[in-house]
Design a protein around this motif. Structure first.
Motif, PDB file in Angstrom:
ATOM      1  N   LYS A  16       0.833  -1.207   0.000  1.00 24.54           N
ATOM      2  CA  LYS A  16       0.000   0.000   0.000  1.00 24.54           C
ATOM      3  C   LYS A  16       0.866   1.255   0.000  1.00 24.54           C
ATOM      4  CE  LYS A  16      -3.975  -2.081   2.366  1.00 24.54           C
ATOM      5  NZ  LYS A  16      -4.836  -2.060   3.581  1.00 24.54           N
ATOM      6  N   LYS A  17       1.933   1.239   0.777  1.00 25.59           N
ATOM      7  CA  LYS A  17       2.825   2.413   0.816  1.00 25.59           C
ATOM      8  C   LYS A  17       3.510   2.638  -0.533  1.00 25.59           C
ATOM      9  CE  LYS A  17       3.897   2.367   5.773  1.00 25.59           C
ATOM     10  NZ  LYS A  17       4.971   2.336   6.784  1.00 25.59           N
ATOM     11  N   LEU A  18       3.949   1.551  -1.165  1.00 30.36           N
ATOM     12  CA  LEU A  18       4.603   1.691  -2.462  1.00 30.36           C
ATOM     13  C   LEU A  18       3.630   2.192  -3.524  1.00 30.36           C
ATOM     14  CD1 LEU A  18       6.828  -1.519  -2.531  1.00 30.36           C
ATOM     15  CD2 LEU A  18       7.620   0.839  -2.385  1.00 30.36           C
ATOM     16  N   LEU A  19       2.401   1.656  -3.539  1.00 31.52           N
ATOM     17  CA  LEU A  19       1.404   2.115  -4.510  1.00 31.52           C
ATOM     18  C   LEU A  19       1.013   3.568  -4.253  1.00 31.52           C
ATOM     19  CD1 LEU A  19      -0.878  -1.052  -4.767  1.00 31.52           C
ATOM     20  CD2 LEU A  19       0.847  -0.248  -6.402  1.00 31.52           C
ATOM     21  N   PHE A  20       0.904   3.960  -2.983  1.00 30.70           N
ATOM     22  CA  PHE A  20       0.604   5.354  -2.664  1.00 30.70           C
ATOM     23  C   PHE A  20       1.725   6.267  -3.159  1.00 30.70           C
ATOM     24  CE2 PHE A  20       0.888   9.034   0.179  1.00 30.70           C
ATOM     25  CZ  PHE A  20      -0.400   9.536   0.093  1.00 30.70           C
ATOM     26  N   THR A  21       2.967   5.842  -2.960  1.00 28.71           N
ATOM     27  CA  THR A  21       4.098   6.638  -3.433  1.00 28.71           C
ATOM     28  C   THR A  21       4.093   6.758  -4.948  1.00 28.71           C
ATOM     29  OG1 THR A  21       5.413   5.886  -1.540  1.00 28.71           O
ATOM     30  CG2 THR A  21       6.611   6.822  -3.401  1.00 28.71           C
ATOM     31  N   LEU A  22       3.790   5.661  -5.648  1.00 28.29           N
ATOM     32  CA  LEU A  22       3.702   5.714  -7.107  1.00 28.29           C
ATOM     33  C   LEU A  22       2.590   6.644  -7.572  1.00 28.29           C
ATOM     34  CD1 LEU A  22       4.251   1.940  -8.035  1.00 28.29           C
ATOM     35  CD2 LEU A  22       5.870   3.825  -8.283  1.00 28.29           C
ATOM     36  N   LEU A 180       3.648  14.069   2.122  1.00 30.74           N
ATOM     37  CA  LEU A 180       2.721  12.929   2.083  1.00 30.74           C
ATOM     38  C   LEU A 180       3.478  11.614   1.887  1.00 30.74           C
ATOM     39  CD1 LEU A 180      -0.349  14.154  -0.027  1.00 30.74           C
ATOM     40  CD2 LEU A 180      -0.280  13.643   2.413  1.00 30.74           C
ATOM     41  N   ILE A 181       4.483  11.639   1.012  1.00 27.90           N
ATOM     42  CA  ILE A 181       5.288  10.425   0.818  1.00 27.90           C
ATOM     43  C   ILE A 181       6.038  10.073   2.092  1.00 27.90           C
ATOM     44  CG2 ILE A 181       7.238   9.449  -0.463  1.00 27.90           C
ATOM     45  CD1 ILE A 181       6.382  11.063  -2.864  1.00 27.90           C
ATOM     46  N   THR A 182       6.512  11.083   2.808  1.00 26.56           N
ATOM     47  CA  THR A 182       7.233  10.829   4.055  1.00 26.56           C
ATOM     48  C   THR A 182       6.314  10.235   5.117  1.00 26.56           C
ATOM     49  OG1 THR A 182       8.747  12.662   3.559  1.00 26.56           O
ATOM     50  CG2 THR A 182       8.671  11.872   5.840  1.00 26.56           C
ATOM     51  N   ASP A 183       5.091  10.751   5.212  1.00 24.55           N
ATOM     52  CA  ASP A 183       4.175  10.312   6.269  1.00 24.55           C
ATOM     53  C   ASP A 183       3.452   9.008   5.932  1.00 24.55           C
ATOM     54  OD1 ASP A 183       4.873  12.565   7.679  1.00 24.55           O
ATOM     55  OD2 ASP A 183       3.185  13.764   6.952  1.00 24.55           O
ATOM     56  N   ARG A 184       2.969   8.888   4.698  1.00 22.69           N
ATOM     57  CA  ARG A 184       2.121   7.756   4.351  1.00 22.69           C
ATOM     58  C   ARG A 184       2.744   6.820   3.321  1.00 22.69           C
ATOM     59  NH1 ARG A 184      -3.646  10.150   2.846  1.00 22.69           N
ATOM     60  NH2 ARG A 184      -4.002   7.892   2.627  1.00 22.69           N
ATOM     61  N   ILE A 186       6.737   5.461   1.557  1.00 18.46           N
ATOM     62  CA  ILE A 186       7.908   4.712   2.015  1.00 18.46           C
ATOM     63  C   ILE A 186       8.930   5.608   2.696  1.00 18.46           C
ATOM     64  CG2 ILE A 186       7.643   2.920   0.291  1.00 18.46           C
ATOM     65  CD1 ILE A 186       9.715   4.305  -1.412  1.00 18.46           C
ATOM     66  N   GLY A 187       8.623   6.909   2.826  1.00 23.42           N
ATOM     67  CA  GLY A 187       9.495   7.817   3.557  1.00 23.42           C
ATOM     68  C   GLY A 187      10.439   8.577   2.645  1.00 23.42           C
ATOM     69  N   ASN A 188      11.055   9.637   3.215  1.00 22.56           N
ATOM     70  CA  ASN A 188      12.055  10.442   2.500  1.00 22.56           C
ATOM     71  C   ASN A 188      11.470  11.027   1.218  1.00 22.56           C
ATOM     72  OD1 ASN A 188      14.557  11.585   2.300  1.00 22.56           O
ATOM     73  ND2 ASN A 188      15.554   9.791   1.438  1.00 22.56           N
ATOM     74  N   GLY A 189      10.309  11.702   1.364  1.00 20.43           N
ATOM     75  CA  GLY A 189       9.559  12.142   0.194  1.00 20.43           C
ATOM     76  C   GLY A 189      10.258  13.158  -0.668  1.00 20.43           C
ATOM     77  N   MET A 190      10.914  14.163  -0.066  1.00 22.11           N
ATOM     78  CA  MET A 190      11.574  15.200  -0.856  1.00 22.11           C
ATOM     79  C   MET A 190      12.683  14.613  -1.721  1.00 22.11           C
ATOM     80  SD  MET A 190       9.877  17.849  -0.103  1.00 22.11           S
ATOM     81  CE  MET A 190       8.780  18.488   1.183  1.00 22.11           C
TER      82      MET A 190
END
Length: 437
Positions: A16-22, A180-184, A186-190
């Motif tokens: 779920k985290k990977l799909l959210f990041t994508l 959002l990527i950092t929180d929900r 896989i992290g390290n969104g920037m």
């Protein structure tokens, strides 16, 4: 690396985290192709097709925005204002006692510094957006383009304000997507958004080199660039993983009837402690004289000298100054980001010491000595990696289109290694076989 991603997709919550990041990445890439109001998109595309040579700082910012800067889209500024704000706050932490105190407060202080970073990001986005609009209106964004002055046909104040507001809002949205990527995710969104921005320009850059090639239809140049890129990736991975481990021993303490301490650990000092920051600083500083000369009128001697020596990436003076500035900023950034005296005081406070070195000031002097010794090869490595685009300019005549430039490779490899480590750590937290055996 591929095994870690395959295992992550087999784990429901990580999937779920990977799909959210994508999904966030798709939204980010769509935003980089939406033009802002007031821009003649046909003229922009014509100028982008006619543009040739090195764009200087514009090329650097365009790389961090995934090609959105020269397209003048809503995400034109990309992640660059946030990067600049983070670097400024990190530098000010050493100078301003209030920020240094916040840094020592732990999570609450870090949250406050993050809030300051957001405010500074918006302010920098307004300044950079205004500068980009003014540069586009004057025609200096695409030097040599026949329709550069027609990119912004409407010169009204209201149109200019709308353009700046759109780009500032786009920067705020990019910052929100990263968080959002950092929180929900896989992290390290920037860092992931920065990775995507740079990687998005690779296919077109590689194909442009193939089209410009003359040997075997361009395939010889294409294969040579791929080979050089693989060698550079291997070198960057090797150096980025290299570190000097300084052993630290903690003395035993008796509290009541229990014994505490007596453990051994180490302080990891990376060879490239400064990361990609010196390359960004050196590129930005070298472009300032060229920017001043570009907007100045007349034919003075200093302007002629700058245009002859500091605007061409293959000029010996430019190469020498670029290399020396990278070495200088590598030592400068390491000096402000790692404080040997603070580390020595913390070790002394908790009963730690380096075997053979007395606690306190001798420990700080030893750490400073080791740090200076390993920073030399790290700074020389950064300088050599950053000069690869110049070698491409000489060998292939395509510095701007060379995809395996020093800055891009450093960021992509660094972010890739960090992301894989995060995924592996999250997989280890969900794998309890070692505890059951």
């Amino acid at each position: 690396m591929l095994t870690a991603f395959a295992r992550a997709f087999r784990t429901p919550d990580l999937r779920k985290k990977l799909l959210f990041t994508l999904g966030i990445i798709v939204v980010y890439r769509v935003g980089t192709h939406i033009p802002i109001p007031g821009v003649d998109y046909t003229s922009v595309q014509r100028c982008v097709d006619e543009a040739s040579g090195n764009q200087g700082l514009f090329g650097l910012v365009n790389m961090f925005s995934g090609g959105a800067l020269l397209q003048i889209t809503i995400f034109a500024l990309g992640i660059m204002p946030y990067i600049t704000a983070s670097i400024i706050l990190q530098l000010l932490t050493v100078v301003i006692p209030r920020l240094e105190a916040l840094k020592k407060e732990g999570q609450a202080g870090t949250a406050k510094i993050t809030q300051y970073t957001r405010y500074l990001t918006v302010a920098l986005a307004i300044l950079q957006g205004t500068g980009l609009v003014a540069t586009a209106r004057s025609g200096a964004l695409f030097s040599g383009c026949s329709v550069a002055s027609q990119i912004v046909p409407d010169r009204a104040i209201f149109t200019t304000i709308v353009m700046v507001v759109c780009m500032t809002a786009g920067t705020a949205v990019v910052m929100w997507l990263g968080e959002l990527i950092t929180d929900r995710g896989i992290g390290n969104g920037m860092s992931i958004l920065m990775f995507i921005s740079i990687a998005a320009t690779f296919p077109s850059a590689l194909w442009a080199i193939k089209k410009q090639g003359t040997l075997a239809g361009g395939w010889i140049e294409f294969g040579t660039v791929i080979a050089v890129g693989l060698v550079m990736v291997a070198l960057v991975v090797f150096v980025e993983q290299a570190q000097r481990r300084i052993p630290v021993q903690y003395a035993k303490r008796m509290i009541g009837r229990r014994s505490y301490g007596g453990t051994s650990t180490y302080i990891p000092l990376k060879v490239n402690q400064a990361g990609v920051i010196p390359v960004i600083f050196a590129s930005s500083l070298l472009y300032i004289p060229a920017l001043v000369a570009q907007f100045s009128s007349g034919t003075s001697s200093w302007k002629t000298w700058i245009e002859a020596n500091l605007t061409k990436g293959d000029h010996p003076i430019y190469i020498s100054m670029y290399f020396l500035l990278i070495v200088f900023f590598a030592f400068f950034y390491v000096a402000i980001s790692f404080n040997p005296e603070e580390v020595a005081d913390n070790m002394k406070k908790y009963g730690g010491f380096i075997p053979g070195i007395r606690a306190g000031r001798p420990t700080a002097e030893y750490l400073s000595y080791v740090l200076n010794r390993i920073t030399w090869p790290g700074s020389l490595y950064l300088g050599l990696i950053a000069l690869v685009p110049t070698m491409a300019l000489v060998g292939f005549g395509a510095s701007q289109n060379f995809p395996f430039g020093g800055t891009s490779i450093l960021i992509i490899v660094g972010v890739g290694l960090e992301t894989v480590k995060q995924i592996e750590s999250q997989l280890q937290q969900r794998n309890y076989e070692g505890f059951l055996r």
